[in-house]
Scaffold this motif. Structure first.
Motif, PDB file in Angstrom:
ATOM      1  N   ALA A  72     -11.932 -13.529  14.174  1.00  0.00           N
ATOM      2  CA  ALA A  72     -11.932 -14.801  13.979  1.00  0.00           C
ATOM      3  C   ALA A  72     -11.049 -15.611  14.626  1.00  0.00           C
ATOM      4  O   ALA A  72     -11.351 -16.657  15.110  1.00  0.00           O
ATOM      5  CB  ALA A  72     -11.744 -14.904  12.239  1.00  0.00           C
TER       6      ALA A  72
ATOM      7  N   LEU B  60      -5.044 -15.749   5.241  1.00  0.00           N
ATOM      8  CA  LEU B  60      -4.887 -14.847   6.567  1.00  0.00           C
ATOM      9  C   LEU B  60      -5.830 -15.244   7.703  1.00  0.00           C
ATOM     10  O   LEU B  60      -5.681 -15.427   8.873  1.00  0.00           O
ATOM     11  CB  LEU B  60      -4.945 -13.613   6.406  1.00  0.00           C
ATOM     12  CG  LEU B  60      -4.588 -12.496   7.334  1.00  0.00           C
ATOM     13  CD1 LEU B  60      -3.073 -12.654   7.822  1.00  0.00           C
ATOM     14  CD2 LEU B  60      -5.133 -11.015   6.885  1.00  0.00           C
ATOM     15  N   VAL B  61      -7.032 -15.565   7.284  1.00  0.00           N
ATOM     16  CA  VAL B  61      -8.203 -15.910   8.257  1.00  0.00           C
ATOM     17  C   VAL B  61      -7.941 -17.404   8.790  1.00  0.00           C
ATOM     18  O   VAL B  61      -7.809 -17.623  10.086  1.00  0.00           O
ATOM     19  CB  VAL B  61      -9.560 -15.961   7.469  1.00  0.00           C
ATOM     20  CG1 VAL B  61     -10.547 -16.467   8.195  1.00  0.00           C
ATOM     21  CG2 VAL B  61      -9.887 -14.523   7.234  1.00  0.00           C
TER      22      VAL B  61
ATOM     23  N   ARG C 264      -5.326 -16.904  11.265  1.00  0.00           N
ATOM     24  CA  ARG C 264      -6.017 -16.450  12.713  1.00  0.00           C
ATOM     25  C   ARG C 264      -6.740 -17.318  13.349  1.00  0.00           C
ATOM     26  O   ARG C 264      -6.662 -17.244  14.687  1.00  0.00           O
ATOM     27  CB  ARG C 264      -6.894 -15.234  12.473  1.00  0.00           C
ATOM     28  CG  ARG C 264      -6.081 -13.887  11.761  1.00  0.00           C
ATOM     29  CD  ARG C 264      -5.101 -13.217  12.768  1.00  0.00           C
ATOM     30  NE  ARG C 264      -6.016 -12.969  14.002  1.00  0.00           N
ATOM     31  CZ  ARG C 264      -5.142 -12.343  15.238  1.00  0.00           C
ATOM     32  NH1 ARG C 264      -4.052 -12.371  15.423  1.00  0.00           N
ATOM     33  NH2 ARG C 264      -6.013 -12.155  16.372  1.00  0.00           N
TER      34      ARG C 264
ATOM     35  N   TYR D  68      -6.627  -6.772   1.877  1.00  0.00           N
ATOM     36  CA  TYR D  68      -7.906  -6.897   1.150  1.00  0.00           C
ATOM     37  C   TYR D  68      -7.878  -5.754   0.112  1.00  0.00           C
ATOM     38  O   TYR D  68      -6.926  -4.801  -0.035  1.00  0.00           O
ATOM     39  CB  TYR D  68      -8.715  -6.111   2.376  1.00  0.00           C
ATOM     40  CG  TYR D  68      -8.889  -7.202   3.534  1.00  0.00           C
ATOM     41  CD1 TYR D  68      -9.730  -8.388   3.311  1.00  0.00           C
ATOM     42  CD2 TYR D  68      -8.097  -7.136   4.655  1.00  0.00           C
ATOM     43  CE1 TYR D  68     -10.066  -9.531   4.402  1.00  0.00           C
ATOM     44  CE2 TYR D  68      -8.197  -8.115   5.526  1.00  0.00           C
ATOM     45  CZ  TYR D  68      -9.007  -9.397   5.443  1.00  0.00           C
ATOM     46  OH  TYR D  68      -9.001 -10.355   6.265  1.00  0.00           O
TER      47      TYR D  68
ATOM     48  N   GLU E 112     -12.962  -5.346   7.575  1.00  0.00           N
ATOM     49  CA  GLU E 112     -12.639  -6.758   7.191  1.00  0.00           C
ATOM     50  C   GLU E 112     -11.538  -7.308   7.989  1.00  0.00           C
ATOM     51  O   GLU E 112     -11.329  -8.428   8.496  1.00  0.00           O
ATOM     52  CB  GLU E 112     -12.329  -6.702   5.574  1.00  0.00           C
ATOM     53  CG  GLU E 112     -13.455  -6.821   4.854  1.00  0.00           C
ATOM     54  CD  GLU E 112     -13.050  -6.417   3.267  1.00  0.00           C
ATOM     55  OE1 GLU E 112     -14.088  -6.881   2.421  1.00  0.00           O
ATOM     56  OE2 GLU E 112     -12.038  -5.715   3.072  1.00  0.00           O
ATOM     57  N   THR E 113     -10.472  -6.229   8.234  1.00  0.00           N
ATOM     58  CA  THR E 113      -9.484  -6.576   8.982  1.00  0.00           C
ATOM     59  C   THR E 113      -9.708  -7.067  10.538  1.00  0.00           C
ATOM     60  O   THR E 113      -9.442  -7.930  11.280  1.00  0.00           O
ATOM     61  CB  THR E 113      -8.188  -5.619   9.043  1.00  0.00           C
ATOM     62  OG1 THR E 113      -8.004  -5.254   7.728  1.00  0.00           O
ATOM     63  CG2 THR E 113      -7.112  -5.957   9.962  1.00  0.00           C
TER      64      THR E 113
ATOM     65  N   THR F 105     -11.245 -10.320  10.613  1.00  0.00           N
ATOM     66  CA  THR F 105     -10.289 -11.487  10.505  1.00  0.00           C
ATOM     67  C   THR F 105      -9.604 -11.594  12.130  1.00  0.00           C
ATOM     68  O   THR F 105      -9.438 -12.659  12.444  1.00  0.00           O
ATOM     69  CB  THR F 105      -9.219 -10.848   9.655  1.00  0.00           C
ATOM     70  OG1 THR F 105      -9.890 -10.715   8.117  1.00  0.00           O
ATOM     71  CG2 THR F 105      -8.185 -12.230   9.424  1.00  0.00           C
TER      72      THR F 105
ATOM     73  N   PRO G 158      -6.538 -12.985   1.756  1.00  0.00           N
ATOM     74  CA  PRO G 158      -7.360 -13.055   3.110  1.00  0.00           C
ATOM     75  C   PRO G 158      -7.783 -14.165   3.324  1.00  0.00           C
ATOM     76  O   PRO G 158      -8.135 -14.632   4.554  1.00  0.00           O
ATOM     77  CB  PRO G 158      -8.308 -12.076   2.455  1.00  0.00           C
ATOM     78  CG  PRO G 158      -8.327 -12.049   1.136  1.00  0.00           C
ATOM     79  CD  PRO G 158      -6.736 -12.173   0.687  1.00  0.00           C
TER      80      PRO G 158
END
Length: 481
Positions: free
Chosen positions: A70, A126-127, A130, A52, A63-64, A67, A123
């Motif tokens: 999520a 990454l999302v 996840r 990020y 934000e992490t 994620t 990111p």
């Protein structure tokens, strides 16, 4: 009258040696999936700086955690997809597939380019990963719990299934242990730059071992007998969620058991980790060490609580855990802050850049460990018996599909989003304890709903479902629940 089945009466009861082989194979794979899922959260601070945009530490951490959440948000959908497969094709096949998906997704994180390399794509990818992990985990837990429960005798189901309950804490423990070993083997700069990838890449080795072991397993004898008798569901989603009585059980299980279990679990074993690092300013290695020790000391008590639930009842043990947890969380965190000791302020240069970060200068590690261990005991009470309780609450033909939804809604939304919600509340109020009111409120809600609506299930026989007794139909079991 005892509901304990004898092997001569029910062919679905297997030998003691087979039971332990089933438990070991199921628990190993499930532990690895939890390891895969939790190394992300355990490395939240490092991931925040790599994936990020830099500039605001709190915003990057939020934000992490979003994620991280999520993945939890996707878990109920994975429960529906793989629960359906498990109720139609078989328990073994479904949770073998989930293991492969989880391991592959975790390995990809280990090689994913950072924000500095590919910008906003980092990111976003990454999302997506996840979410894929969440789908896989949504199908894994229910399969493992059902698979073990359908092999073991009715009167010891709490004891045997509690070994599956250890796996979530064991996965978190192993993730912390691996991170500690890797982090202490190199400089902080090297770990923050590339060393954090090693725990993710290690997953492929662990998954390979588990897949080999699981591939040698046979299908659940109870499911096999039901399938041969033509008693399995051809439309488990419809049978699970198109039935009003089953919905009543699902909602009662969600708010009377799963939601409270989730918030106590994630507060006592997960949020406490980031809270000590960010609010009490205890060094990261110290926090990971004391949390790992507390988890290790607490793990045998999952089995103790599971065994006690065979004697005292699932409801008694779980409701006691919710009430004690709700009462203990706030004072426990105040005690943690006191044990962490005074904070040495950060040292800034003329431009305001941090030269030396703020740090707790003399934390009482023994006391910190004991407090977290006490919180883990509450986790053992709410979590140790819950696999047996979930399995006993639903009939075999829709069991995989039905138990996965309330469990993963509870853990995915109430538990998985807890770090984000609690951190956001602390950030907005400036009160480092304000985030604790969320888990306290949910645990109290679960205690009230559970005490009023939850039915005791420990005397429900799974093996009678495979018999020819016309009184042991699926709808009879739903009505009893």
């Amino acid at each position: 009258m005892s509901n304990t089945p004898m092997p001569s009466q029910h062919s679905t009861v297997v030998s003691q040696s087979t039971i332990w082989k089933v438990i070991i194979a199921s628990a190993l794979g499930t532990m690895i999936e939890w390891y895969d899922f939790y190394i992300f959260g355990s490395l939240a601070a490092v991931i925040a700086t790599n994936f990020y945009q830099s500039g605001n530490e709190t915003a990057a951490l939020l934000e992490t955690f979003a994620t991280f959440g999520a993945g939890f948000a996707a878990r109920p959908f994975g429960a529906l997809v793989f629960g359906r497969i498990g109720d139609i094709v078989g328990r073994k096949y479904a949770f073998l597939v989930t293991l492969l998906i989880m391991g592959g997704a975790t390995t990809v994180i280990g090689i994913l380019p950072t924000y500095a390399s590919i910008g906003i794509l980092a990111p976003i990818i990454l999302v997506i990963i996840r979410i894929i992990q969440g789908l896989a985990l949504g199908g894994e837990y229910g399969g493992a719990a059902v698979y073990v429960a359908e092999h073991v005798p009715d009167h010891k189901r709490g004891f045997y299934t509690s070994f599956i309950q250890i796996t979530a804490t064991l996965g978190l423990f192993v993730s912390l242990l691996v991170i500690l070993i890797v982090r202490t083997s190199m400089s902080k700069e090297a770990f923050d730059s590339w060393g954090w990838r090693i725990p993710f890449l290690l997953s492929i080795v662990l998954v390979g071992v588990s897949v080999y072991i699981r591939s040698k397993m046979s299908e659940s004898p109870l499911f096999t007998k039901l399938k041969h008798a033509g008693k399995t569901s051809k439309a488990p989603l419809k049978d699970s969620f198109g039935n009003r009585r089953n919905w009543k059980v699902i909602l009662t299980v969600l708010f009377g058991a799963a939601a409270g279990q989730a918030v106590i679990w994630y507060t006592a074993q997960f949020y406490v980790n980031s809270w000590l690092k960010t609010q009490a300013k205890v060094p990261a290695n110290t926090v990971d060490t004391i949390v790992a020790i507390a988890l290790f000391l607490g793990m045998p008590f999952f089995v103790v609580m599971g065994a006690l639930s065979d004697k005292w009842g699932r409801k008694t043990v779980m409701m006691a855990g919710n009430l004690i947890g709700a009462i203990a969380i706030y004072p426990a965190f105040m005690a943690l802050k006191a044990a962490a000791g005074p904070i040495t302020p950060a040292v800034l240069d003329a431009s305001g850049k941090v030269i030396t970060p703020a740090v707790a200068n003399n934390p009482n590690t023994v006391l910190l460990t004991l407090i977290i261990f006490g919180l883990v005991l509450c986790v053992c009470m709410v979590y140790g018996p819950i696999a047996a309780f979930l399995v006993e609450s639903f009939p075999a033909k829709i069991r995989y599909t039905s138990i996965s939804l309330p469990y993963h809604v509870g853990n995915g939304y109430f538990g998985g989003w807890l770090p984000f919600i609690a951190t956001a509340v602390v950030s907005s109020t400036g009160n480092i304890y304000a985030g604790l009111w969320f888990p306290i409120a949910i645990a109290l809600l679960t205690f009230v709903v559970g005490m009023v609506l939850l039915k005791e299930t420990k005397d429900n026989s799974l093996h009678d479902e495979a018999s020819d007794n016309p009184m042991s139909t699926e709808m009879d079991l739903i009505a009893q629940s």
